[in-house]
Design a protein around this motif. Structure first.
Motif, mmCIF file in Angstrom:
data_model
loop_
_atom_site.group_PDB
_atom_site.id
_atom_site.type_symbol
_atom_site.label_atom_id
_atom_site.label_comp_id
_atom_site.label_asym_id
_atom_site.label_seq_id
_atom_site.Cartn_x
_atom_site.Cartn_y
_atom_site.Cartn_z
ATOM 1 N N SER A 1 -20.571 54.654 -33.477
ATOM 2 C CA SER A 1 -21.567 55.018 -32.466
ATOM 3 C C SER A 1 -22.610 53.917 -32.322
ATOM 4 N N ILE A 2 -23.045 53.371 -33.448
ATOM 5 C CA ILE A 2 -24.026 52.290 -33.412
ATOM 6 C C ILE A 2 -23.427 51.067 -32.713
ATOM 7 N N LYS A 3 -22.171 50.771 -33.011
ATOM 8 C CA LYS A 3 -21.509 49.623 -32.370
ATOM 9 C C LYS A 3 -21.385 49.828 -30.860
ATOM 10 N N TRP A 4 -21.064 51.062 -30.443
ATOM 11 C CA TRP A 4 -20.940 51.333 -28.999
ATOM 12 C C TRP A 4 -22.305 51.239 -28.315
ATOM 13 N N ILE A 5 -23.345 51.729 -28.977
ATOM 14 C CA ILE A 5 -24.690 51.617 -28.405
ATOM 15 C C ILE A 5 -25.084 50.154 -28.271
ATOM 16 N N LEU A 6 -24.787 49.363 -29.302
ATOM 17 C CA LEU A 6 -25.072 47.927 -29.243
ATOM 18 C C LEU A 6 -24.288 47.248 -28.120
ATOM 19 N N THR A 7 -23.041 47.640 -27.943
ATOM 20 C CA THR A 7 -22.217 47.086 -26.866
ATOM 21 C C THR A 7 -22.823 47.397 -25.504
ATOM 22 N N ILE A 8 -23.243 48.633 -25.314
ATOM 23 C CA ILE A 8 -23.836 49.037 -24.034
ATOM 24 C C ILE A 8 -25.159 48.317 -23.800
ATOM 25 N N VAL A 9 -25.945 48.155 -24.859
ATOM 26 C CA VAL A 9 -27.227 47.441 -24.735
ATOM 27 C C VAL A 9 -26.988 45.988 -24.339
ATOM 28 N N ILE A 10 -26.008 45.340 -24.956
ATOM 29 C CA ILE A 10 -25.707 43.937 -24.625
ATOM 30 C C ILE A 10 -25.253 43.813 -23.177
ATOM 31 N N VAL B 1 -19.136 38.832 -26.391
ATOM 32 C CA VAL B 1 -19.760 39.389 -27.604
ATOM 33 C C VAL B 1 -19.631 40.913 -27.611
ATOM 34 N N ALA B 2 -19.910 41.547 -26.479
ATOM 35 C CA ALA B 2 -19.806 43.014 -26.403
ATOM 36 C C ALA B 2 -18.361 43.461 -26.626
ATOM 37 N N GLY B 3 -17.419 42.730 -26.062
ATOM 38 C CA GLY B 3 -16.005 43.066 -26.277
ATOM 39 C C GLY B 3 -15.601 42.919 -27.728
ATOM 40 N N PHE B 4 -16.085 41.859 -28.381
ATOM 41 C CA PHE B 4 -15.781 41.666 -29.796
ATOM 42 C C PHE B 4 -16.345 42.815 -30.630
ATOM 43 N N ILE B 5 -17.567 43.243 -30.330
ATOM 44 C CA ILE B 5 -18.162 44.363 -31.066
ATOM 45 C C ILE B 5 -17.383 45.647 -30.784
ATOM 46 N N ALA B 6 -17.001 45.870 -29.526
ATOM 47 C CA ALA B 6 -16.251 47.079 -29.178
ATOM 48 C C ALA B 6 -14.889 47.105 -29.861
ATOM 49 N N LEU B 7 -14.273 45.932 -30.051
ATOM 50 C CA LEU B 7 -12.969 45.887 -30.716
ATOM 51 C C LEU B 7 -13.054 46.229 -32.202
ATOM 52 N N GLN B 8 -14.244 46.235 -32.766
ATOM 53 C CA GLN B 8 -14.420 46.568 -34.179
ATOM 54 C C GLN B 8 -14.477 48.070 -34.407
ATOM 55 N N THR B 9 -14.530 48.855 -33.331
ATOM 56 C CA THR B 9 -14.581 50.316 -33.463
ATOM 57 C C THR B 9 -13.166 50.882 -33.488
ATOM 58 N N THR B 10 -13.061 52.128 -33.881
ATOM 59 C CA THR B 10 -11.749 52.785 -33.927
ATOM 60 C C THR B 10 -11.158 52.915 -32.531
#
Length: 126
Positions: free
Chosen positions: A14-23, A53-62
């Motif tokens: 959830s934190i990663k998705w929020i960070l992705t959306i913020v970026i 960067v946002a895509g890389f962070i999103a790829l780290q989620t399940t």
């Protein structure tokens, strides 16, 4: 214990998705805000960098991993498709066009008959 780990992973997700959306939101806002001050090239590079960067962070989620896996499998399936030749595609297109014209004429004819029948039954002449 595994349920706790799953919950913990989902909270980090959830934190990663929020960070992705913020970026991504910052990229859109920055592109709009710096329209007059910065050239298009630098703004485009900034947006592309933010998307990467946002895509890389999103790829780290399940869900990101599942989505990437799905995309890879879909690409594999598309490669298995036997695409029609140009001649087959042209022949099929002509058949569809002819069928469409025939059905249009048939419906136009039936509509004309029904209009005349209704006007005869109701006594309203056209």
């Amino acid at each position: 214990m595994s349920v706790e780990a799953e919950k913990q992973g989902s909270s980090f997700d959830s934190i990663k998705w929020i960070l992705t959306i913020v970026i991504l939101g910052a990229a859109v806002w920055g592109n709009h805000y710096y329209t007059e001050q910065v050239s298009v090239l630098w703004r485009a590079l900034g947006v592309v960098g933010a998307v990467i960067v946002a895509g890389f962070i999103a790829l780290q989620t399940t869900k990101g991993k599942d989505g990437f896996s799905f995309a890879k499998e879909a690409r594999t399936e598309v490669r298995k498709v036997i695409w029609p030749t140009r001649e087959e595609a042209l022949r099929t297109t002509v058949i569809v066009l002819i069928a469409t014209v025939i059905m249009s004429l048939l419906l136009w004819f039936l509509d004309g008959i029904m209009v005349r029948l209704v006007s005869f039954l109701t006594g309203l002449g056209l």
